[in-house]
Design a protein around this motif. Structure first.
Motif, short mmCIF file in Angstrom:
data_model
loop_
_atom_site.label_atom_id
_atom_site.label_comp_id
_atom_site.label_asym_id
_atom_site.label_seq_id
_atom_site.Cartn_x
_atom_site.Cartn_y
_atom_site.Cartn_z
N LEU A 83 2.88 14.59 48.42
CA LEU A 83 1.82 15.10 49.27
C LEU A 83 1.07 13.95 49.94
N TYR A 84 0.71 12.93 49.18
CA TYR A 84 0.01 11.78 49.75
C TYR A 84 0.89 11.00 50.72
N ILE A 85 2.17 10.89 50.41
CA ILE A 85 3.10 10.22 51.33
C ILE A 85 3.19 11.01 52.63
N SER A 86 3.23 12.33 52.53
CA SER A 86 3.27 13.17 53.72
C SER A 86 2.02 12.98 54.57
N TYR A 87 0.85 12.92 53.92
CA TYR A 87 -0.39 12.66 54.65
C TYR A 87 -0.32 11.32 55.39
N GLY A 88 0.20 10.31 54.72
CA GLY A 88 0.32 8.99 55.34
C GLY A 88 1.24 9.00 56.56
N PHE A 89 2.36 9.69 56.44
CA PHE A 89 3.29 9.74 57.57
C PHE A 89 2.73 10.57 58.72
#
Length: 86
Positions: free
Chosen positions: A29-35
């Motif tokens: 989820l956090y990686i998705s936010y970053g991308f």
């Protein structure tokens, strides 16, 4: 070169959002936010530096943002339901 980086980030973001939806975790989820953020930043940079075809670019970007944001929100909801059931 920035266009290539932008496209790679956007496509990777779609893959990460999809994988996150299928196998939810806070890390994904956090990686998705970053991308999502990286895609918005590179897209904004491209719109400022190369303003040709701005309407088409904005519509495509908004469609991308809608799809990936919906997948990310759905992942967040699924993850919350999993946490509540434990």
């Amino acid at each position: 070169m920035v266009i290539l980086i932008h496209v790679i980030i956007a496509l990777t973001s779609i893959v990460i959002a999809s994988v996150g939806f299928l196998r939810p975790s806070m890390k994904k989820l956090y990686i998705s936010y970053g991308f999502i953020g990286a895609t918005i930043l590179t897209g904004s940079y491209l719109l400022i530096t190369v303003p040709s075809h701005i309407l088409q670019s904005c519509l495509t970007g908004l469609f991308y943002l809608t799809v990936v944001s919906m997948a990310t929100v759905a992942t967040h909801v699924r993850l919350r339901r999993i946490d509540e059931s434990i």
